[in-house]
Design an enzyme around this catalytic site. Structure first.
Site, PDB file in Angstrom:
ATOM      1  N   CYS A 454       0.830  -1.208   0.000  1.00 53.20           N
ATOM      2  CA  CYS A 454       0.000   0.000   0.000  1.00 53.20           C
ATOM      3  C   CYS A 454       0.863   1.256   0.000  1.00 53.20           C
ATOM      4  O   CYS A 454       0.433   2.306  -0.471  1.00 53.20           O
ATOM      5  CB  CYS A 454      -0.954   0.001   1.192  1.00 53.20           C
ATOM      6  SG  CYS A 454      -0.133  -0.239   2.788  1.00 53.20           S
ATOM      7  N   HIS A 827      -0.984   0.928   7.598  1.00 51.31           N
ATOM      8  CA  HIS A 827      -1.556   0.938   6.246  1.00 51.31           C
ATOM      9  C   HIS A 827      -1.445   2.352   5.687  1.00 51.31           C
ATOM     10  O   HIS A 827      -1.509   3.338   6.418  1.00 51.31           O
ATOM     11  CB  HIS A 827      -3.023   0.500   6.314  1.00 51.31           C
ATOM     12  CG  HIS A 827      -3.726   0.518   4.995  1.00 51.31           C
ATOM     13  ND1 HIS A 827      -3.366  -0.299   3.950  1.00 51.31           N
ATOM     14  CD2 HIS A 827      -4.767   1.261   4.544  1.00 51.31           C
ATOM     15  CE1 HIS A 827      -4.158  -0.058   2.918  1.00 51.31           C
ATOM     16  NE2 HIS A 827      -5.009   0.886   3.256  1.00 51.31           N
TER      17      HIS A 827
END
Length: 996
Positions: A454, A827
């Site tokens: 990510c 994330h």
């Protein structure tokens, strides 16, 4: 007087006679009287109000209390004391129990007369504790409504701090136990009003204290997911969810569906009870939350839960279509449940016996709601016919019932089936996160997460949304001897033109992977960005130059060519320059060194460093005056707008320092004039950004991006172990160091240094401070005398020659957010918008490409949220509030685009010229063919899936003759089955059946 009043009230006289006598007593009470008599009257009126067996007696008690509250305030305040109230709340009054509704009414009545008394704060403190205690005792809906009414009218009594969170949680527990015993319509309406008052109190608290929302939602989920309760919680809990901001939906659903501590049974129980909420008539957005959770479960492939819940609840949801008040929400949930349940016909077949009856009922109702619902229901039924054909005996009654309704075309049916199926490959890619917005809605494409990638996906999407950089990359010619740039060009081209909802960046990842990165582990996106830009820059330096190609094509003027020919694309787009000056404090010698940068790494000031307060428009801070025309009306100036920072480094007096500011629209390219004698403020009244205070305003003690940049540019004292070796003194000396920006990049990249190494834990820890992000940033750039002369307005003489600062305006275009507490975990996702020149083909005026309006902020430009495969619409409000809602989600890397101004006019002219000659970037043949082939392959994959479905259906028992006829009917929209529908009539049913 109290004896007279009591005798009158207790007498057997008619009420009209009593009323006259009571009126005389009340009038007499307005006159001065001794304290003992006041106390006697207050005790009697309290007794009448709390223990009166008729409404008439309680009304008299209320009137007397109000009179004594108005005309004998001192005695009333003495009587209405903390000890008395504590006794009322804990022990009750007389024969009535402590749960008496009149006690709360009495307290609410008396509070209005003691608000300004010295004992008011003590009373509020008592009530804050007592209302928390009372809700912990699980009072009835009526009692809870009384508490809510009291706290709504007197918010000073609402518990604060941790007690406030606990109060919200316990209030939700109370709502979960609400039940309406009576089935009469009036009683149900009263019950709904009580629930609305209680949930309205929660909304009031959440508006002022957003930190209480998530703990409240956690408590709510604990209640609805409990498998130990004998009785299901009340559907009144739906009234709580309607007040939760939809901006929280993504994070809440993502956390729920990825929480390993929640068992499948608990999740199944929770979603089943949420689906029951569609019957709650006062709920708003309930359907959105239900569908979001269903999508979230599909994203994490918990199909067993979805199957079980759908089969057990779909008939109940369908039955709610009979009731207009909940029909819209129920239909939305039903549509998603059916369209997503594509692996089997079982769910649809459960509804077949009920459809003719419902259709007949809706036709009989003959309302706009019924007509719209019929059309949507017919479309849904035909989708199911198309998906699960082969059951003529079951479908004929339904087909007959809907034969007069519009039939959707096959493309529409395929579209609905394709975008909703949670078992299809496309949905697994595009629906990785809830609230998916497909490419057809956003026009953007996601990137598949290849295993903790990510960090790369967020950087690629941010670079892709930098439109000038993207166009330059897409305009690269074939055979440019830049393999990594070529891979980036291919990736950008697929993001621009692919038909897929998400694509895999695997090829680019393998080519751009830093060798020290650990495969499969989370990495620092800023570190990756620096490595990527450096690789692209070094690669171009050893290969063919892009602007050499432009020169051969005669696309650039000689001036532009001379200025930019020797720069790589990375330097042109992201490269800036700064000068570092060090001044020896002994001999005053100044040494300077110029260096280039592609991003500014902004450290956080130490805690003891002052962080200035924020207003809706932050004033410019500088050392020395600035060359700005004073407003004609001196009254427009803000008080003391120029705030001097640290003592300045002694340097060239003609180069005053200038601080970063956030602003509305001023003329780009204002220059610092060292000899201007007036310190001029920002005209806040005329600045359009003052109308958008939330876009630049920060909490009092929080930091802002301008704070961090100002700290970066502020002088640093070199002393003690950090002394400077002065060449002139030939020894270590105390010195001061300062950095000055000398060339602003086209795209300004700011990295907030949130990660620091903790020697105690041997890990990198994260600074979670919230940093407010301005949508417009004004950066001070030092210019030479020649450059300063160029930016002077025609007809105006400079007061003196010398260097000065020019304000360069930047617009925010991307924010990469890190969610987590460590750089090695968490994330990344990013918010982006596409910033371009307002008038890309406009003619320069005074050497500047003018926007369409210098007085209009482009808040209307659409923001997007890129979260791996999920791409959705967003807003700057979401960008600003993400850390407020989710403390671990913090802005990390920011991309700003320079507005066209005098300093940047050459590059803007070159980009505009290229745009006029070429329009949208045209891709070379091989790349166009590759995209075309992949789009065809994607369509073939969908076709193959359809063939597999057809093969499955063809294996089912069926009537060959009917199959043949049905195939022919699909081409004839006017044909229908020949069997009559089963007789049925639809009634609305009783109202209480709807709610409970």
């Amino acid at each position: 007087m109290d004896k007279i009043l009591e005798a009158v009230v207790m007498s057997s006289y008619p009420n009209n006679v009593k009323q006259g006598l009571v009126r005389r007593v009340i009038e007499a009470a307005k006159q001065p009287m001794d304290s003992e008599q006041c106390w006697s009257m207050l005790e009697l009126s309290t007794k009448l109000y709390l223990t009166g067996d008729t409404k008439y007696k309680r009304e008299i008690g209320k009137e007397v209390l109000e009179v004594y509250g108005h005309y004998h305030s001192e005695e009333f305040e003495e009587f209405f004391n903390v000890r008395f109230l504590l006794s009322l709340l804990q022990e009750g009054y007389g024969p009535l129990g402590k749960r008496s509704h009149y006690v709360l009414d009495y307290i609410q009545l008396g509070l209005q007369f003691v608000l300004e008394s010295p004992s008011a704060n003590s009373i509020f403190s008592l009530l804050r504790i007592e209302v928390l205690r009372k809700v912990c005792e699980r009072p009835s809906p009526k009692q809870c409504a009384k508490i809510s009414k009291l706290l709504t009218q007197h918010p000073q009594c609402i518990p604060t701090g941790k007690h406030q969170v606990l109060f919200c949680q316990q209030l939700i527990r109370c709502i979960g136990q609400f039940q309406c015993i009576s089935e009469g319509e009036e009683d149900i309406m009263e019950f709904l009003e009580q629930v609305n008052k209680v949930s309205g109190l929660l909304q009031r608290i959440w508006r002022t204290q957003t930190s209480a929302i998530l703990p409240s939602l956690k408590e709510l989920f604990t209640i609805i997911s409990s498998t130990e309760e004998q009785e299901a919680p009340s559907n009144a809990l739906a009234s709580v969810v309607q007040f939760v901001p939809l901006e929280l939906m993504d994070g809440v659903i993502r956390n729920l569906t990825n929480d390993d501590s929640i068992t499948d049974v608990q999740m199944m129980t929770a979603i089943g009870r949420m689906i029951d909420w569609v019957s709650w008539p006062l709920g708003k957005n309930i359907d959105k939350w239900i569908i979001a959770l269903l999508k979230g479960l599909a994203a994490v492939k918990k199909f067993s839960i979805l199957i079980e819940v759908t089969l057990s609840k779909i008939e109940k949801v369908f039955s709610k279509l009979l009731y207009p008040i909940v029909r819209e929400g129920a239909l939305s949930v039903l549509q998603y449940m059916l369209l997503s349940f594509q692996h089997s016909h079982e769910a649809f077949h459960l509804l077949l016996p009920h459809i003719p009856r419902l259709v007949a009922s809706l036709k009989k109702e003959d309302s706009n709601s019924a007509t719209s619902s019929l059309e949507q229901l017919a479309e849904l039924i035909h989708c199911m016919f198309f998906r699960f054909s082969g059951f003529p005996d079951l479908y004929e009654p339904v087909l007959e019932a809907v034969k007069a309704l519009p039939i959707p075309n096959e493309d529409r049916i395929k579209h609905l089936l394709g975008q909703n199926a949670w078992t299809s490959q496309k949905n697994e890619l595009a629906c990785f996160y809830p609230r998916l917005a497909s490419k057809s809605e956003t026009g953007k494409i996601g990137l598949i997460n290849l295993g903790n990638t990510c960090y790369m996906n967020s950087i690629i999407q941010s670079l892709f949304m930098a439109s000038d950089f993207r166009h330059s990359v897409l305009n690269l010619t074939e055979g440019n001897s830049q393999p990594l740039m070529t891979k980036l060009q291919w990736l950008f081209a697929f993001l621009e033109h692919s038909q897929r909802p998400a694509i895999s960046p695997e090829s680019f990842l393998s080519a751009s992977w830093p060798p020290w990165f650990t495969p499969g582990a989370q990495q620092d996106c800023s570190e990756y960005l620096k490595y990527l830009l450096d690789r692209l820059h070094e690669e171009e330096k050893t290969g063919k130059r892009i602007y050499q190609k432009l020169k051969e094509s005669n696309l650039m003027s000689q001036a532009v060519e001379h200025h930019y020919l020797n720069k790589t694309l990375i330097e042109k787009m992201f490269g800036g320059k700064m000068t570092t000056k060090i001044r020896c404090l002994k001999c005053l010698n100044v040494s300077s060194r110029e260096e280039v940068f592609t991003d500014l790494s902004l450290a956080f000031p130490p805690p003891e460093r002052h962080v200035r307060g924020s207003t809706s428009v932050l004033p410019v801070e500088e050392i020395g005056p600035q060359f700005i025309e004073p407003p004609e009306n001196p009254s427009q100036l803000m008080g003391s707008p120029w705030i001097q920072r640290k003592a300045p480094v002694a340097r060239d007096p003609a180069a005053p320092q200038m601080l970063v500011e956030t602003l509305g629209f001023q003329e780009p390219g204002e220059v610092a004039d060292p000899l201007s004698g007036d310190a001029v403020g920002v005209d806040a009244a005329k600045d359009p950004l003052s109308a958008f205070g939330e876009h630049t305003c920060a909490p009092k003690d929080s930091r802002s991006v301008p704070d961090l940049i100002n700290y970066f540019l502020s002088p640093e004292r070199l002393t003690a172990e950090n002394k400077y070796h002065c060449e002139k003194c030939a020894s270590l000396q105390d010195a001061e160091k300062v950095a000055e920006l000398t060339e602003g990049p086209h795209y300004l990249i700011l990295t907030l240094l949130r990660f620091s190494f903790d020697p105690r834990t041997m890990k990198r820890k994260k600074i979670l401070d919230n940093v407010s992000i301005p949508v417009v940033l004004k950066l001070p750039v030092l210019v030479t005398p020649e450059e300063a002369e160029e930016v002077c307005q025609p007809g105006k003489d400079r007061a003196a020659s010398g260097s000065g600062f020019m304000s360069v305006v930047y617009d925010l275009c991307s924010v990469v957010v890190h969610s987590g507490i460590s750089s090695e975990s968490g994330h990344y996702y990013c918010y982006s918008r596409e910033c371009t020149d307002t008038v890309p083909h406009g003619q320069p005026q005074d050497g500047v490409l003018k926007p369409a309006s210098d007085k209009q902020l482009d808040f209307e430009i659409q923001w997007y949220l890129f979260n791996d495969t999920r791409v959705s619409f967003s807003s700057f409000e979401s960008v600003s509030n993400v850390t407020s809602f989710f403390p671990k989600d913090t802005a990390y890397v920011l991309f700003y685009r320079q507005r066209p101004g005098r300093q940047s006019c050459l590059l803007h002219e070159a980009l505009a010229e290229t745009g006029r000659l070429h329009g949208e970037p045209s891709l070379h043949k091989d790349l166009m063919e590759a995209i075309s082939k992949d789009n065809i392959l994607y369509l073939q994959e969908q076709e193959k899936e359809a063939r597999n479905r057809a093969a499955y259906i063809s294996a089912l028992p069926k009537s060959p003759l009917w199959w043949k006829d049905f195939d022919r009917d699909k081409d004839d929209d006017n044909s229908s089955g020949g069997c009559s529908p089963a007789a049925g009539s639809g009634g609305s049913g009783s109202f209480h059946g709807l709610v409970f």
